[in-house]
Design an enzyme around this catalytic site. Sequence first.
Site, PDB file in Angstrom:
ATOM      1  N   LYS A   1      34.684  46.908  44.152  1.00 37.30           N
ATOM      2  CA  LYS A   1      34.851  46.349  42.806  1.00 37.30           C
ATOM      3  C   LYS A   1      36.132  45.531  42.742  1.00 37.30           C
ATOM      4  O   LYS A   1      36.987  45.609  43.634  1.00 37.30           O
ATOM      5  CB  LYS A   1      34.885  47.479  41.772  1.00 37.30           C
ATOM      6  CG  LYS A   1      36.069  48.434  41.924  1.00 37.30           C
ATOM      7  CD  LYS A   1      36.012  49.545  40.910  1.00 37.30           C
ATOM      8  CE  LYS A   1      37.210  50.484  41.066  1.00 37.30           C
ATOM      9  NZ  LYS A   1      37.203  51.567  40.055  1.00 37.30           N
TER      10      LYS A   1
ATOM     11  N   ARG B   1      35.433  59.569  30.211  1.00 38.49           N
ATOM     12  CA  ARG B   1      35.164  58.138  30.184  1.00 38.49           C
ATOM     13  C   ARG B   1      33.648  57.970  30.169  1.00 38.49           C
ATOM     14  O   ARG B   1      32.989  58.363  29.226  1.00 38.49           O
ATOM     15  CB  ARG B   1      35.808  57.436  31.389  1.00 38.49           C
ATOM     16  CG  ARG B   1      37.316  57.548  31.431  1.00 38.49           C
ATOM     17  CD  ARG B   1      37.969  56.626  32.450  1.00 38.49           C
ATOM     18  NE  ARG B   1      37.276  56.610  33.734  1.00 38.49           N
ATOM     19  CZ  ARG B   1      37.754  56.067  34.836  1.00 38.49           C
ATOM     20  NH1 ARG B   1      38.942  55.495  34.830  1.00 38.49           N
ATOM     21  NH2 ARG B   1      37.081  56.084  35.965  1.00 38.49           N
TER      22      ARG B   1
ATOM     23  N   TYR C   1      66.305  33.684  33.885  1.00 42.39           N
ATOM     24  CA  TYR C   1      66.439  33.767  32.429  1.00 42.39           C
ATOM     25  C   TYR C   1      67.437  34.846  32.021  1.00 42.39           C
ATOM     26  O   TYR C   1      67.556  35.891  32.638  1.00 42.39           O
ATOM     27  CB  TYR C   1      65.090  34.066  31.795  1.00 42.39           C
ATOM     28  CG  TYR C   1      64.079  32.950  31.950  1.00 42.39           C
ATOM     29  CD1 TYR C   1      64.265  31.726  31.329  1.00 42.39           C
ATOM     30  CD2 TYR C   1      62.934  33.132  32.715  1.00 42.39           C
ATOM     31  CE1 TYR C   1      63.345  30.698  31.468  1.00 42.39           C
ATOM     32  CE2 TYR C   1      62.000  32.118  32.863  1.00 42.39           C
ATOM     33  CZ  TYR C   1      62.209  30.915  32.248  1.00 42.39           C
ATOM     34  OH  TYR C   1      61.292  29.898  32.386  1.00 42.39           O
TER      35      TYR C   1
ATOM     36  N   MET D   1      56.971  33.094  35.693  1.00 40.92           N
ATOM     37  CA  MET D   1      55.526  32.990  35.867  1.00 40.92           C
ATOM     38  C   MET D   1      55.142  32.514  37.261  1.00 40.92           C
ATOM     39  O   MET D   1      54.177  33.007  37.859  1.00 40.92           O
ATOM     40  CB  MET D   1      54.936  32.045  34.824  1.00 40.92           C
ATOM     41  CG  MET D   1      53.424  31.926  34.898  1.00 40.92           C
ATOM     42  SD  MET D   1      52.739  30.803  33.669  1.00 40.92           S
ATOM     43  CE  MET D   1      53.054  31.731  32.149  1.00 40.92           C
TER      44      MET D   1
END
Length: 380
Positions: free
Chosen positions: A34, A132, A265, A313
């Site tokens: 998966k 679940r 940053y 990013m």
Amino acid sequence: MNTLAEAVVDLEAIAGNVRAITSVTGTDLMAVVKADGFGHGAVQVARAALRAGATWLGVTSAAEALTLRAAGVTAPTLSWLHRPTDDFGKLINAGVDVGVSTTTHLHSVVDAAHLLGVPAMVQLKADTGLSRNGAAGDDWPELVGWARKYEREGGIRVRGVWSHLIDADLPGTPELNRQVATFEEALRIARSAGLDPDLVHLANSAAALSAPRTRFDLCRIGIALYGVDPFGASGPGEFGLQAAMTLRTSVVNVKRVPAGTGVSYGPEHVTDAPTTLALLPLGYADGLPRVTGGRAAVWLGGRRCPIVGRIAMDQCVVDAGDLPVTIGDPVVVFGPGEGDQNPPTVVEWARWADTNPHEILTGIGPRVARDHLHERARIS
């Protein structure tokens, strides 16, 4: 695609992991592919696992199952998470087993089978404590009853009964023992109703390797297939698993800076001495968790160098100290290895990000090129 970074996938490591796990379990294995094979490439991993002896493939969705079929992979496959409005006819036509957890889903599968005039292969899932998917309590006998009715009428064949463990990291714990007992009771109810499944499966990677009582007919192997020790070892661990993915890139800019230089940053990092900063073209869009800035390290110039400042990013900055770094130098973000004298592993990256290796591997973004080593002739 970010051609300045690549995830190199060693398919021989995948095959070796299948053989190593089988030597412990002595059972058939379902290779769980998966999420595009945990980011490694579902089709390529499926072929490598089947070549090494895996007998089943496991996926989450119809789309994932049909992608395998479109690539010519015809091995038995279980798909286990669907909406009741999904087109089950496509799965039935493709010979994919459908995981069924509710009567609503079961009715939809049978309707699709009737339209096609062929029985659907289903595997009923019991909820043994994970809360679940799966049927629990009174819902389980009801599901089993409907399944037996439809089986007698020729609409389905119940090929399997299965469940999923809460946490198999500590074999022999009361919680694990309770789940196994709950599963065995669910299996008894199914058989008492007249069902005779070919496959009974419960074990995930950790349970398959450490809890024999959970193995039954088949073990579903996820994270261990990709060479990550499910018990947290950074390297091969006691089972000899080999990490299949190496994430690598190269330096795209170099700056020699004085003490007191802010980085990225904020800045959240300021250099405390003259140093060399190396820029890497990988960021959180490529799968480097933003929270690991200031914690993580990469392999550059034969040693571990820390990532400093905030990860952006598309890029991040590495403090290379006094290393003679130049543009184009190779960098390993993570790969096989163990200890501080080797590149970091995905297990270490997971610790730095306070998550699990699954999230790191599946988070490697699509613009990072995949390079599959030892890809051989197709095996269906």
